[in-house]
Design an enzyme around this catalytic site. Structure first.
Site, mmCIF file in Angstrom:
data_model
loop_
_atom_site.group_PDB
_atom_site.id
_atom_site.type_symbol
_atom_site.label_atom_id
_atom_site.label_comp_id
_atom_site.label_asym_id
_atom_site.label_seq_id
_atom_site.Cartn_x
_atom_site.Cartn_y
_atom_site.Cartn_z
ATOM 1 N N SER A 4 -3.965 13.336 1.999
ATOM 2 C CA SER A 4 -2.854 12.408 1.758
ATOM 3 C C SER A 4 -1.807 12.434 2.860
ATOM 4 O O SER A 4 -1.252 13.495 3.153
ATOM 5 C CB SER A 4 -2.141 12.834 0.463
ATOM 6 N N HIS A 58 -4.196 5.958 1.759
ATOM 7 C CA HIS A 58 -5.488 6.395 2.303
ATOM 8 C C HIS A 58 -6.125 5.186 2.981
ATOM 9 O O HIS A 58 -6.312 4.147 2.356
ATOM 10 C CB HIS A 58 -6.414 6.879 1.179
ATOM 11 N N HIS A 114 -11.597 10.273 -4.643
ATOM 12 C CA HIS A 114 -11.216 11.290 -5.628
ATOM 13 C C HIS A 114 -11.902 11.041 -6.972
ATOM 14 O O HIS A 114 -12.135 9.894 -7.360
ATOM 15 C CB HIS A 114 -9.695 11.265 -5.859
ATOM 16 N N TYR A 167 -10.527 11.357 -9.818
ATOM 17 C CA TYR A 167 -9.641 10.645 -10.753
ATOM 18 C C TYR A 167 -9.665 9.128 -10.568
ATOM 19 O O TYR A 167 -9.174 8.390 -11.409
ATOM 20 C CB TYR A 167 -8.193 11.159 -10.644
ATOM 21 N N GLU A 168 -10.254 8.659 -9.478
ATOM 22 C CA GLU A 168 -10.353 7.211 -9.294
ATOM 23 C C GLU A 168 -11.438 6.617 -10.190
ATOM 24 O O GLU A 168 -11.549 5.396 -10.306
ATOM 25 C CB GLU A 168 -10.657 6.894 -7.824
ATOM 26 N N ALA A 199 -3.264 17.676 0.637
ATOM 27 C CA ALA A 199 -1.892 17.923 0.203
ATOM 28 C C ALA A 199 -2.004 18.668 -1.117
ATOM 29 O O ALA A 199 -2.849 18.325 -1.944
ATOM 30 C CB ALA A 199 -1.172 16.605 0.008
ATOM 31 N N MET A 218 -6.103 17.915 -6.071
ATOM 32 C CA MET A 218 -7.065 17.054 -6.775
ATOM 33 C C MET A 218 -8.289 16.721 -5.917
ATOM 34 O O MET A 218 -8.911 15.670 -6.091
ATOM 35 C CB MET A 218 -6.368 15.756 -7.212
ATOM 36 N N SER A 219 -8.629 17.610 -4.996
ATOM 37 C CA SER A 219 -9.762 17.312 -4.099
ATOM 38 C C SER A 219 -10.351 18.617 -3.567
ATOM 39 O O SER A 219 -10.095 19.696 -4.085
ATOM 40 C CB SER A 219 -9.288 16.444 -2.926
ATOM 41 N N ASN A 247 4.897 20.106 -2.047
ATOM 42 C CA ASN A 247 5.919 20.300 -3.091
ATOM 43 C C ASN A 247 5.607 21.597 -3.808
ATOM 44 O O ASN A 247 4.468 22.058 -3.779
ATOM 45 C CB ASN A 247 5.849 19.140 -4.101
ATOM 46 N N HIS A 286 4.409 10.909 -6.167
ATOM 47 C CA HIS A 286 3.513 10.690 -5.029
ATOM 48 C C HIS A 286 4.338 10.410 -3.766
ATOM 49 O O HIS A 286 3.937 10.777 -2.660
ATOM 50 C CB HIS A 286 2.561 9.531 -5.348
HETATM 51 N N1 HPA Z 1 -0.368 19.044 -8.090
HETATM 52 C C1 HPA Z 1 -1.587 18.513 -7.875
HETATM 53 N N2 HPA Z 1 -1.911 17.890 -6.769
HETATM 54 C C2 HPA Z 1 -0.985 17.792 -5.808
HETATM 55 C C3 HPA Z 1 0.300 18.314 -5.957
HETATM 56 C C4 HPA Z 1 0.623 18.974 -7.169
HETATM 57 O O1 HPA Z 1 1.744 19.473 -7.391
HETATM 58 N N3 HPA Z 1 0.982 18.034 -4.813
HETATM 59 C C5 HPA Z 1 0.117 17.384 -3.989
HETATM 60 N N4 HPA Z 1 -1.070 17.220 -4.602
#
Ligand code: HPA
Length: 275
Positions: A31, A62, A84, A86-87, A114, A212-213, A236, A248
């Site tokens: 990301s 993306h 991903h 989740y898509e 990320a 998530m990847s 974060n 996001h």
């Molecule tokens: N959680 C899950 N996926 C993420 C996060 C998070 O805090 N930050 C960036 N991708």
């Protein structure tokens, strides 16, 4: 609907015709890290939508294409944008790009992402070398008939993230004066971010970062015998550790801020692979 092996073959054939270079290394950009391809001497670009039987990324930010070229003297294929779970794609589609890169002949795969920081010693903006992963909260991507032409039914996962490659990444970070944390990445499905209770659980389980990847791609690549390494950008601190709600936008903003330091590290590591 084609069989997986048929889909892989069709997509690979199409890509081979357009690539113009045989990559030795694959790089998956996470990301907001998509501009890294500007550091390459580009030979060709293939949008995912042109490739037969290939899944398309739907996430904002993306780009969705393969970039073929050179970083230093190293021939690379860069995935600008990934697919991903989740898509809504089946897991076999999520790992299809990693498998295609394997079929194109890469020997090494660098996965980037990320991630949210679970380890309280981390801060937003940190880079984390992935030492190992926890993938058991998502379906194993190798479930189903084993593609024995790719690898064995029960592949070993005792060293997913290659020690020698990881050592090179650490040495590059040191030579650049870039601080590099190390830790365990946990993949969840998303797309919702975690609750504070879930983050507490992940912390107890030994996770340092969550995203998530990545883990399923690493499994697919190791199944094929490709050497894997990975770097997370902590965009974060995860829910409950951070007091503020996650978004996001925050993730993309942090990714943009770290782009120069991240890009320099990856460039030095990749170029060094052919020196
Ligand atoms: N959680 C899950 N996926 C993420 C996060 C998070 O805090 N930050 C960036 N991708």
């Amino acid at each position: 609907m084609c069989e997986i092996s048929e889909k892989l073959e069709k997509a690979k054939e199409y890509i081979c015709k357009r690539a113009g270079i045989k990559p030795a290394v694959g790089i998956v950009l996470g990301s907001g890290l998509g501009n890294f391809a500007e550091r390459a001497e580009i030979v060709s670009e293939i949008p995912y939508e042109d490739i037969p039987c290939f899944p398309r990324s739907t996430v904002e930010g993306h780009k969705g294409r393969f970039v073929f070229g050179k970083i230093g003297n190293t021939p690379v294929v860069i995935m600008q944008g990934r697919v991903h779970y989740y898509e809504g794609y089946p897991m076999e589609d999520v790992i299809m790009p990693a498998r295609i890169m394997g079929l194109l002949g890469i020997k090494t795969l660098l996965l980037t992402n990320a991630a949210g920081g679970v380890n309280k010693g981390f801060s937003a903006g940190d880079l984390m070398l992935i030492k190992d992963h926890i993938s058991c909260f998502v379906p194993n991507p190798l479930i189903g008939k084993n593609l024995s032409e790719l690898g064995t039914r029960f592949p070993d996962m005792s060293e997913v993230y290659d020690r020698e490659l990881s050592g090179r990444i650490k040495a590059c970070a040191e030579s650049l004066g870039t601080e590099l944390k190390e830790g365990i990445y946990c993949q969840l499905t998303g797309p919702s971010y975690e609750t504070p209770a879930e983050i507490k659980m992940l912390s107890v389980l030994g996770a340092d970062a969550v995203g998530m990847s990545t883990a399923v791609e690493a499994i697919a690549a190791r199944h094929m015998g490709v050497r894997v390494c990975g770097i997370s950008l902590i965009t974060n601190m995860a829910a409950g550790i951070s007091e503020v709600p996650l978004s996001h936008e925050e993730v993309k903003e942090a990714a943009d801020k770290a782009e120069v330091k991240f890009g320099a590290l990856v460039e030095r590591f990749i170029a060094g692979l052919s020196e």
